[in-house]
Write a protein that holds these residues in place. Sequence first.
Motif, PDB file in Angstrom:
ATOM      1  N   ILE A  51      70.114  69.827 104.602  1.00 31.15           N
ATOM      2  CA  ILE A  51      68.556  69.840 104.212  1.00 31.15           C
ATOM      3  C   ILE A  51      68.088  71.035 104.768  1.00 31.15           C
ATOM      4  CG2 ILE A  51      66.305  68.801 104.663  1.00 31.15           C
ATOM      5  CD1 ILE A  51      67.333  66.305 105.016  1.00 31.15           C
ATOM      6  N   GLY A  53      64.989  74.616 104.243  1.00 28.39           N
ATOM      7  CA  GLY A  53      63.627  74.845 103.698  1.00 28.39           C
ATOM      8  C   GLY A  53      62.750  75.241 104.785  1.00 28.39           C
ATOM      9  N   GLY A  56      59.112  71.128 106.921  1.00 29.74           N
ATOM     10  CA  GLY A  56      59.239  69.799 106.563  1.00 29.74           C
ATOM     11  C   GLY A  56      60.748  69.304 106.658  1.00 29.74           C
ATOM     12  N   LYS A  57      61.594  70.192 107.003  1.00 30.18           N
ATOM     13  CA  LYS A  57      63.105  69.635 106.886  1.00 30.18           C
ATOM     14  C   LYS A  57      63.141  68.787 108.335  1.00 30.18           C
ATOM     15  CE  LYS A  57      65.016  73.950 108.875  1.00 30.18           C
ATOM     16  NZ  LYS A  57      64.032  74.803 108.924  1.00 30.18           N
ATOM     17  N   CYS A  60      61.642  65.308 106.810  1.00 38.19           N
ATOM     18  CA  CYS A  60      62.799  64.676 105.931  1.00 38.19           C
ATOM     19  C   CYS A  60      64.167  64.229 106.623  1.00 38.19           C
ATOM     20  CB  CYS A  60      62.991  66.006 104.748  1.00 38.19           C
ATOM     21  SG  CYS A  60      61.453  66.198 103.717  1.00 38.19           S
ATOM     22  N   GLU A 143      70.611  69.151 109.383  1.00 38.52           N
ATOM     23  CA  GLU A 143      69.607  70.453 109.159  1.00 38.52           C
ATOM     24  C   GLU A 143      69.976  71.627 109.329  1.00 38.52           C
ATOM     25  OE1 GLU A 143      65.635  71.625 111.273  1.00 38.52           O
ATOM     26  OE2 GLU A 143      65.984  69.416 111.394  1.00 38.52           O
ATOM     27  N   THR A 164      63.293  71.715 100.989  1.00 38.85           N
ATOM     28  CA  THR A 164      62.069  71.046 101.018  1.00 38.85           C
ATOM     29  C   THR A 164      61.138  72.191 100.150  1.00 38.85           C
ATOM     30  OG1 THR A 164      61.822  72.033 103.341  1.00 38.85           O
ATOM     31  CG2 THR A 164      62.470  69.773 103.333  1.00 38.85           C
ATOM     32  N   ASN A 165      60.920  73.211 100.729  1.00 40.89           N
ATOM     33  CA  ASN A 165      60.021  74.200 100.203  1.00 40.89           C
ATOM     34  C   ASN A 165      60.494  75.749 100.632  1.00 40.89           C
ATOM     35  OD1 ASN A 165      59.198  74.628 102.813  1.00 40.89           O
ATOM     36  ND2 ASN A 165      57.530  72.819 102.656  1.00 40.89           N
ATOM     37  N   GLY A 198      62.051  70.092  96.908  1.00 46.05           N
ATOM     38  CA  GLY A 198      60.780  69.600  97.291  1.00 46.05           C
ATOM     39  C   GLY A 198      59.692  70.046  96.272  1.00 46.05           C
ATOM     40  N   ASN A 248      56.268  65.794 101.773  1.00 47.90           N
ATOM     41  CA  ASN A 248      57.822  65.166 102.331  1.00 47.90           C
ATOM     42  C   ASN A 248      58.130  64.160 101.510  1.00 47.90           C
ATOM     43  OD1 ASN A 248      57.934  67.381 103.969  1.00 47.90           O
ATOM     44  ND2 ASN A 248      56.973  66.752 105.577  1.00 47.90           N
ATOM     45  N   THR A 251      59.493  64.293  98.427  1.00 52.38           N
ATOM     46  CA  THR A 251      60.881  64.835  98.381  1.00 52.38           C
ATOM     47  C   THR A 251      62.204  63.880  98.865  1.00 52.38           C
ATOM     48  OG1 THR A 251      59.973  67.068  99.208  1.00 52.38           O
ATOM     49  CG2 THR A 251      62.201  66.736  99.496  1.00 52.38           C
TER      50      THR A 251
END
Length: 415
Positions: A51, A53, A56-57, A60, A143, A164-165, A198, A248, A251
């Motif tokens: 994961i 991003g 938000g990681k 998530c 992560e 995520t973004n 995401g 989130n 996602t």
Amino acid sequence: MNYQETTEYLFNSTPVFEKIGAKAYKPGLQTTHALDEHFGHPHRQYKTIHIAGTNGKGSCSHTIAAILQSQGYKVGLYTSPHLVDFRERIRVNGECVPEQYVIDFVEQNRSFFEPLHPSFFELTTAMALKYFAEQKVDYAVIEVGLGGRLDCTNIITPMLSIITNISFDHTQFLGNTLAEIAGEKAGIIKPHVPVVVGEYLEATRPVFEEKAKEMQAPILFAQDFSAQDTEMESHIEMELKGSYQERNKKTILAALSILRQNTTIGNAAIRKGFAQVCELTGLRGRWEKLNDAPLTICDTGHNLAGWNYLAPQIKSVKAETKHIVFGMVDDKDVTHVLQLLSQQLKNGVKYYWTQPSTKRAIPVAKLRDFALEYDLHGNVYHSVKEAYKAAKENAKNNDFVFVGGSSYVVADLLS
């Protein structure tokens, strides 16, 4: 060495990003590959989910781990930074790695790794991957530390990658445009491994599509995904209350639609994972309620993208006066965050400027001077503890107290 001496050794003898920032960042994977080979490629012994991003990681990662745990799997979880204790970074089914394991890992492997001069994060990643193999986990949720392409977690070949973004953060390493940053994060996309994105922007979507095409990796954009099982979505109670958690959630549901093709994950496990993520994984600092009267919340949101959600949410809280304990670190876009605060959180708000106990903290006097440029006024406190104490003493029962601006501010508060 005892546990405290061991963690001090890890923090003091290896370059630690949390302490010194840019100087600790080691692009390239040579050291990581050397450590990985030394330990016999432990990450090949279990399935992984990777994961990346900007924001938000953490939420998530923890929620997906909680869902897999709720289904009865043994799940490793590797995240950063920690808030109170180093061991929070490495967990199995929510339990932190034991102190003795950390001591033994350092004692037994020092003679090998010291000549390599690994960074703190390289060494911690090797420890986590090895620990998960020894614990015989079924899955490990990993992560990314920073970026993706050159991050030392990027030696794994996961069953699913999640980004995520993308927003502006760590631009000194990742690039000055959203497309460049997306290119670094897209570096975790592996041949034939599905990837969930995401959120995308006009500038980032083509970057992800191109990389996925090059890797022949199926790609799913969560923004365009509607859970077929809409009934499932409407029945999800989320323990994490930040308004940004709705993104989130989308996602995570998109990711689950792919994971469920090869993994048994029932609706009951999904509901339980969302509803009990903190209890199951030990997650803290995500719109976390610390007190009822006055209502007191802390949140680790620490960059402009995070504050784009936090500012309106703080604004929406009904309270006579809002007391905001605020500090930031030096590689964040403080001017744009303060600009946002001046637009949304000026009236009926008292600020308590502070600095977390990291060398990377923006000195509190400097922060106050920046804030004055945006007509934001507040007193100066040289520690988070002092600032929080003052806010608590000034707040009436029907007021609202918020503590944040950086993970390190929340870390100081919780410890």
